[in-house]
Scaffold this motif. Sequence first.
Motif, PDB file in Angstrom:
ATOM      1  N   ARG A   1      17.896  30.991  -4.165  1.00 46.66           N
ATOM      2  CA  ARG A   1      19.335  31.239  -4.356  1.00 46.66           C
ATOM      3  C   ARG A   1      20.054  29.929  -4.093  1.00 46.66           C
ATOM      4  NH1 ARG A   1      18.058  35.658  -0.983  1.00 46.66           N
ATOM      5  NH2 ARG A   1      19.513  34.933   0.609  1.00 46.66           N
ATOM      6  N   LEU A   2      20.764  29.431  -5.087  1.00 39.63           N
ATOM      7  CA  LEU A   2      21.356  28.092  -5.046  1.00 39.63           C
ATOM      8  C   LEU A   2      22.200  27.856  -3.795  1.00 39.63           C
ATOM      9  CD1 LEU A   2      21.790  25.358  -6.408  1.00 39.63           C
ATOM     10  CD2 LEU A   2      23.708  26.375  -7.659  1.00 39.63           C
ATOM     11  N   LYS A   3      23.103  28.754  -3.498  1.00 41.44           N
ATOM     12  CA  LYS A   3      23.996  28.576  -2.352  1.00 41.44           C
ATOM     13  C   LYS A   3      23.198  28.477  -1.047  1.00 41.44           C
ATOM     14  CE  LYS A   3      28.178  30.547  -0.308  1.00 41.44           C
ATOM     15  NZ  LYS A   3      29.180  31.602  -0.378  1.00 41.44           N
ATOM     16  N   LEU A   4      22.209  29.348  -0.886  1.00 43.97           N
ATOM     17  CA  LEU A   4      21.372  29.339   0.316  1.00 43.97           C
ATOM     18  C   LEU A   4      20.565  28.042   0.405  1.00 43.97           C
ATOM     19  CD1 LEU A   4      20.063  30.643   2.809  1.00 43.97           C
ATOM     20  CD2 LEU A   4      18.434  31.735   1.241  1.00 43.97           C
ATOM     21  N   LYS A   5      19.913  27.675  -0.688  1.00 51.71           N
ATOM     22  CA  LYS A   5      19.091  26.467  -0.676  1.00 51.71           C
ATOM     23  C   LYS A   5      19.928  25.231  -0.355  1.00 51.71           C
ATOM     24  CE  LYS A   5      14.896  27.254  -3.316  1.00 51.71           C
ATOM     25  NZ  LYS A   5      13.911  26.844  -2.315  1.00 51.71           N
ATOM     26  N   LYS A   6      21.105  25.122  -0.960  1.00 49.47           N
ATOM     27  CA  LYS A   6      21.956  23.966  -0.701  1.00 49.47           C
ATOM     28  C   LYS A   6      22.381  23.911   0.769  1.00 49.47           C
ATOM     29  CE  LYS A   6      25.043  22.651  -3.766  1.00 49.47           C
ATOM     30  NZ  LYS A   6      26.096  22.648  -4.805  1.00 49.47           N
ATOM     31  N   LYS A   7      22.699  25.060   1.346  1.00 49.23           N
ATOM     32  CA  LYS A   7      23.081  25.116   2.758  1.00 49.23           C
ATOM     33  C   LYS A   7      21.919  24.645   3.646  1.00 49.23           C
ATOM     34  CE  LYS A   7      24.430  28.311   6.400  1.00 49.23           C
ATOM     35  NZ  LYS A   7      24.556  29.702   6.801  1.00 49.23           N
ATOM     36  N   VAL A   8      20.731  25.146   3.374  1.00 47.26           N
ATOM     37  CA  VAL A   8      19.562  24.793   4.178  1.00 47.26           C
ATOM     38  C   VAL A   8      19.197  23.319   3.981  1.00 47.26           C
ATOM     39  CG1 VAL A   8      17.085  25.239   4.493  1.00 47.26           C
ATOM     40  CG2 VAL A   8      18.697  27.149   4.331  1.00 47.26           C
ATOM     41  N   ILE A   9      19.237  22.842   2.759  1.00 46.45           N
ATOM     42  CA  ILE A   9      18.918  21.432   2.488  1.00 46.45           C
ATOM     43  C   ILE A   9      19.912  20.516   3.192  1.00 46.45           C
ATOM     44  CG2 ILE A   9      18.853  19.673   0.646  1.00 46.45           C
ATOM     45  CD1 ILE A   9      17.605  22.019  -1.104  1.00 46.45           C
ATOM     46  N   ASN A  10      21.184  20.893   3.200  1.00 42.08           N
ATOM     47  CA  ASN A  10      22.180  20.107   3.918  1.00 42.08           C
ATOM     48  C   ASN A  10      21.866  20.066   5.414  1.00 42.08           C
ATOM     49  OD1 ASN A  10      25.132  20.285   5.445  1.00 42.08           O
ATOM     50  ND2 ASN A  10      24.987  18.705   3.857  1.00 42.08           N
ATOM     51  N   GLN A  11      21.503  21.197   5.995  1.00 34.71           N
ATOM     52  CA  GLN A  11      21.142  21.238   7.420  1.00 34.71           C
ATOM     53  C   GLN A  11      19.913  20.375   7.690  1.00 34.71           C
ATOM     54  OE1 GLN A  11      20.776  25.550   7.941  1.00 34.71           O
ATOM     55  NE2 GLN A  11      22.427  25.427   9.452  1.00 34.71           N
ATOM     56  N   ILE A  12      18.909  20.519   6.839  1.00 28.87           N
ATOM     57  CA  ILE A  12      17.687  19.721   6.986  1.00 28.87           C
ATOM     58  C   ILE A  12      18.042  18.236   6.972  1.00 28.87           C
ATOM     59  CG2 ILE A  12      15.591  18.988   5.767  1.00 28.87           C
ATOM     60  CD1 ILE A  12      15.292  21.969   4.879  1.00 28.87           C
ATOM     61  N   SER A  13      18.883  17.840   6.029  1.00 32.30           N
ATOM     62  CA  SER A  13      19.207  16.421   5.878  1.00 32.30           C
ATOM     63  C   SER A  13      20.025  15.872   7.048  1.00 32.30           C
ATOM     64  CB  SER A  13      19.920  16.173   4.543  1.00 32.30           C
ATOM     65  OG  SER A  13      21.229  16.687   4.531  1.00 32.30           O
ATOM     66  N   LYS A  14      20.763  16.725   7.735  1.00 33.45           N
ATOM     67  CA  LYS A  14      21.537  16.296   8.916  1.00 33.45           C
ATOM     68  C   LYS A  14      20.637  15.960  10.099  1.00 33.45           C
ATOM     69  CE  LYS A  14      25.816  18.848   8.125  1.00 33.45           C
ATOM     70  NZ  LYS A  14      26.628  19.999   8.560  1.00 33.45           N
ATOM     71  N   PHE A  15      19.575  16.738  10.278  1.00 31.54           N
ATOM     72  CA  PHE A  15      18.767  16.644  11.491  1.00 31.54           C
ATOM     73  C   PHE A  15      17.444  15.900  11.320  1.00 31.54           C
ATOM     74  CE2 PHE A  15      21.164  20.736  12.067  1.00 31.54           C
ATOM     75  CZ  PHE A  15      22.054  20.248  13.008  1.00 31.54           C
ATOM     76  N   SER A  16      17.062  15.583  10.125  1.00 35.22           N
ATOM     77  CA  SER A  16      15.762  14.950   9.876  1.00 35.22           C
ATOM     78  C   SER A  16      15.864  13.431   9.894  1.00 35.22           C
ATOM     79  CB  SER A  16      15.214  15.420   8.532  1.00 35.22           C
ATOM     80  OG  SER A  16      16.112  15.074   7.488  1.00 35.22           O
ATOM     81  N   PRO A  17      14.736  12.748  10.121  1.00 37.12           N
ATOM     82  CA  PRO A  17      14.735  11.290  10.026  1.00 37.12           C
ATOM     83  C   PRO A  17      15.228  10.858   8.640  1.00 37.12           C
ATOM     84  CG  PRO A  17      12.696  12.062  11.012  1.00 37.12           C
ATOM     85  CD  PRO A  17      13.427  13.274  10.504  1.00 37.12           C
ATOM     86  N   LYS A  18      15.955   9.782   8.596  1.00 36.08           N
ATOM     87  CA  LYS A  18      16.638   9.357   7.364  1.00 36.08           C
ATOM     88  C   LYS A  18      15.692   8.998   6.220  1.00 36.08           C
ATOM     89  CE  LYS A  18      20.591  10.028   9.165  1.00 36.08           C
ATOM     90  NZ  LYS A  18      20.857  11.423   9.277  1.00 36.08           N
ATOM     91  N   ASN A  19      14.443   8.675   6.536  1.00 35.92           N
ATOM     92  CA  ASN A  19      13.507   8.282   5.475  1.00 35.92           C
ATOM     93  C   ASN A  19      12.364   9.258   5.260  1.00 35.92           C
ATOM     94  OD1 ASN A  19      14.761   5.922   4.490  1.00 35.92           O
ATOM     95  ND2 ASN A  19      14.101   4.834   6.328  1.00 35.92           N
ATOM     96  N   CYS A  20      12.503  10.474   5.797  1.00 39.55           N
ATOM     97  CA  CYS A  20      11.471  11.468   5.512  1.00 39.55           C
ATOM     98  C   CYS A  20      11.760  12.097   4.144  1.00 39.55           C
ATOM     99  CB  CYS A  20      11.416  12.527   6.602  1.00 39.55           C
ATOM    100  SG  CYS A  20      12.746  13.716   6.533  1.00 39.55           S
ATOM    101  N   ILE A  21      10.729  12.605   3.531  1.00 43.85           N
ATOM    102  CA  ILE A  21      10.880  13.276   2.241  1.00 43.85           C
ATOM    103  C   ILE A  21      11.339  14.709   2.470  1.00 43.85           C
ATOM    104  CG2 ILE A  21       9.630  14.148   0.213  1.00 43.85           C
ATOM    105  CD1 ILE A  21       7.746  11.717   0.562  1.00 43.85           C
TER     106      ILE A  21
END
Length: 168
Positions: free
Chosen positions: A87-107
């Motif tokens: 579900r686009l809205k859910l995936k975008k929300k989760v991806i945004n959260q992942i990108s906030k907390f993950s190392p900047k150069n992880c895939i």
Amino acid sequence: MKNIAVIGTGVIGTGWTLRFLANGIKVKAFDKNSQQLNFLKDEITRTNLIIKKLYNTKVNFKNLEIADNIEEAVKNADLIQENVPERLKLKKKVINQISKFSPKNCIIASSSSGLLPSELQSICINPKRFLVAHPFNPVYILPLVEIVKGNKTSRTFINKADKFYTNL
């Protein structure tokens, strides 16, 4: 890549977890639904003989850690395999959260099968590291993954992902 975060432990996320564990990779898994985490544990037990035959090894339970939240799961990850429902809205929300907390150069790799990577990466912090890594199912048996870049994905991250998935 030695530390993998698996976000979402449904059929695909569990399949990825099994493949990673069978290859001796440490996994931190997170799913907000405790029933899905129980499914993961049951599938590890159910597939143990299959894994032993396919990989000539047993799943090392010591390499699996269940995280309490996304931040904990992704904070030290080399690669994050996102597997929430399509579900686009859910995936975008989760991806945004992942990108906030993950190392900047992880895939950050999404197991999406039908959503556009350029749309998914649109609110990702450092979107050059985002790509779709869509597996064939069952993931732990079929050694195939489709890697798709978005408009902002860097060739460097595509190459790193290709090397990693090929080695699996």
